[in-house]
Enzyme design. Structure first.
Site, short mmCIF file in Angstrom:
data_model
loop_
_atom_site.label_atom_id
_atom_site.label_comp_id
_atom_site.label_asym_id
_atom_site.label_seq_id
_atom_site.Cartn_x
_atom_site.Cartn_y
_atom_site.Cartn_z
N ASN A 158 42.29 31.75 30.37
CA ASN A 158 40.95 31.16 30.21
C ASN A 158 40.20 31.68 29.00
O ASN A 158 39.32 31.00 28.48
CB ASN A 158 40.13 31.33 31.50
CG ASN A 158 39.86 32.77 31.83
OD1 ASN A 158 40.73 33.62 31.68
ND2 ASN A 158 38.66 33.06 32.25
N GLU A 256 41.69 43.36 36.79
CA GLU A 256 40.46 42.55 36.63
C GLU A 256 40.79 41.19 37.22
O GLU A 256 41.51 40.41 36.61
CB GLU A 256 40.08 42.46 35.16
CG GLU A 256 39.77 43.83 34.56
CD GLU A 256 39.18 43.78 33.16
OE1 GLU A 256 39.25 42.74 32.51
OE2 GLU A 256 38.62 44.81 32.73
N CYS A 289 35.91 33.85 34.98
CA CYS A 289 35.99 34.70 36.18
C CYS A 289 34.60 35.10 36.68
O CYS A 289 34.38 35.23 37.88
CB CYS A 289 36.80 35.95 35.88
SG CYS A 289 36.12 36.92 34.52
N GLU A 464 37.03 49.01 32.94
CA GLU A 464 37.34 49.19 31.52
C GLU A 464 36.04 48.99 30.75
O GLU A 464 35.04 48.53 31.28
CB GLU A 464 38.44 48.22 31.09
CG GLU A 464 39.77 48.52 31.81
CD GLU A 464 40.98 47.79 31.24
OE1 GLU A 464 41.12 47.71 30.02
OE2 GLU A 464 41.80 47.30 32.06
#
Ligand code: NAD
Length: 490
Positions: A158, A256, A289, A464
């Protein structure tokens, strides 16, 4: 289009792997489609365990020299990669748009500059890393950040190059070597990154790119005993598979994963701002996301908010992502369109009401889906609980702050949350109780690379960003030295 080279939007892209500073093919290829017209764009080398092995071996061979390279030199090379990204910014933007269908304008203005910034940020961060020392009863404790070793970096489609370099840059800055496995639906810009890094002078084996399917190349990398860190961005089911494979080697993972984030709109909010925030959730055709796809609106303003949002959604300019004025492009792949449409159809069967959209838009191209708003959705329904990853928002109403929080926190995800309110006390109170890695108040998608990024619950493991990236990509090392025991000459 040949087996080794594709010309995409005027740019030649080598479609083989990049291993140990050389191109290498595979016995078979797979077809990469363009979301713009659904037609084949390139034939990509289909890597699997042998290519993963070769890349990990190259990364292991290159590791000692790269780890020993002084930080200032590593930082210089990362800045040289950033310069290379800048030089080829327009090509990268065009190729990415052809490959994943996101807006060319946003690739040019936002995404590719951020790709370069990822390298500059972590290069500078490396040079400012603190090395804390502690004194203990006359002993010294010296803490050092030591690179962990070869890292496997597995990324989704994405935001392909942005998410890849969000991992590549800190991993290399920390002194690790990497094997990048881009998503099979958007493999092209990773190959261009290999060219750019090579031209910048990065030594062979420091950055390797293995193309292929997740269940072949990705799986082989995640299970590889030579890998010392795995950073993965993608869906929850794949995250589980990666973590399970990593567990066998006790390889640390950073995951993630997906989200189902809420946008809470309180009656005291600036309604224009709240509607703007809701419309933003259709960006990248909803394939984000962090997207706040669950709209939770306080009852007194729900009717007006809905009226304005429907008008705005219906006014969005859908079309070719290369056209400057387009606001909503296609979905990435025919399978994604089927998935999105399946979610909407099942929601309607279960009683959801379509306020706008709710179907594909084939007149515009094979992969366009109308911006969709659904209401009358139950909290425990699939459409509220599962990530759709398309331009589909649900709208629920609430009466009290507590009810808003219960709905907001009532999924298995916890990536992000956004709230719109005019009351600072409420903002602080509600933000503190939202289960989310990031909460945005009266804004959305504002990111500072110094801040930690990641999700709670099923949205991921670890953080992160800034120093947290170095925490993950390094083995922290403490040397405790006594004040006594020294020879006279020592
Ligand atoms: P995906 O999980 O299908 O694939 C991600 C990557 O994993 C791809 O490169 C794929 O080839 C690889 N892969 C697949 N199976 C594998 C396996 N068994 N072992 C190792 N690798 C494997 O995800 P996607 O559809 O490409 O991306 C969309 C998902 O990514 C959404 O759920 C979205 O929320 C999530 N995402 C999360 C973030 C974040 O920062 N939290 C950012 C972007 C996207």
């Amino acid at each position: 289009m040949s087996d080794h080279l594709a010309t995409v939007a005027g740019t030649d892209v080598d479609t083989r792997h990049w291993i140990d500073g050389r191109r290498r093919g595979s016995a078979t290829v797979f077809t990469d489609l363009s979301p713009i017209d659904g037609r084949p764009l390139a034939s990509i080398a289909r890597g699997a365990a042998p290519e993963a092995d070769a890349a990990v071996q190259a990364a292991a061979n290159a590791f000692p020299d790269w780890a020993a390279t002084p930080p200032a030199e590593r930082a210089r090379l990362l800045h040289a990669i950033a310069d290379g990204v800048h030089k080829r910014l327009d090509e990268l933007a065009q190729v990415e748009t052809a490959d994943n269908g996101a807006l060319l304008r946003s690739h040019r203005v936002g995404v590719m500059p951020r790709v370069a910034h990822n390298f500059r940020f972590f290069a500078d961060r490396l040079l400012s890393l603190a090395h804390p020392d502690f004194a203990t009863r006359g002993h010294t404790n010296q803490v050092a950040w030591r690179p962990a070793g070869p890292c496997a970096l597995i990324t989704p489609w994405n935001a392909p190059l942005m998410l890849a370099t969000w991992k590549v840059a800190p991993a290399l800055a920390a002194g690790n070597t990497v094997v990048l496995k881009p998503a099979e639906w958007s493999p092209l810009t990773a190959s261009l990154l290999a060219d750019i890094a090579h031209e910048a002078g990065l030594p062979p084996g420091v950055l390797n790119v293995v193309q292929g399917y997740g269940t072949e190349a990705g799986r082989a990398l995640a299970a590889h005993p030579g890998i010392r860190r795995i950073s993965f961005t993608g869906s929850v089911p794949t995250g589980r598979a990666v973590a399970a494979a990593a567990a066998r080697n006790l390889t640390p993972v950073s995951l993630e994963l997906g989200g189902k984030s809420p946008l809470l709109v309180f009656a005291d909010a600036d309604l224009d701002l709240a509607v703007d925030l809701a419309v933003e959730q259709y960006d990248n055709a909803g394939q984000v996301c962090l997207a706040a796809t669950r709209l939770l609106v306080e009852e007194p303003v729900a009717a007006e908010f809905t009226r304005r949002l429907v008008a705005r959604a219906e006014g969005l300019r859908q079309g070719d992502p290369r056209t400057e004025s387009t606001e909503l492009g296609p979905l990435v792949h025919p399978r994604q369109l089927e998935k999105v449409d399946g979610f909407v159809r099942r929601a309607v069967e279960q009683g959801a009401r379509v306020l706008t959209g709710g179907s594909p838009h084939p007149q515009l191209g094979p992969l366009h889906y109308r911006p969709t708003l659904l209401t009358q959705v139950a909290q425990d329904s699939e459409i509220v609980q599962e990530e759709v990853f398309g331009p589909v928002l649900t709208l629920q109403t609430f009466r009290t702050e507590q009810e808003a929080l219960t709905l907001a926190n009532g999924t298995r995800f916890g990536l992000a949350a956004t709230l719109a309110t005019g009351d600072r006390d409420r903002a602080a109170r509600v933000a503190a109780r939202l289960v989310a890695g990031t909460v945005w108040v009266n804004c959305f998608f504002v990111r500072d690379l110094r801040a930690p990024f990641g999700g709670a619950r099923s949205s991921g493991i670890g953080r992160e960003g800034g120093t947290w990236s170095f925490d993950f990509y390094c083995d922290l090392h403490t040397t405790v030295t006594a004040p006594t025991g020294w020879s006279e000459h020592g």
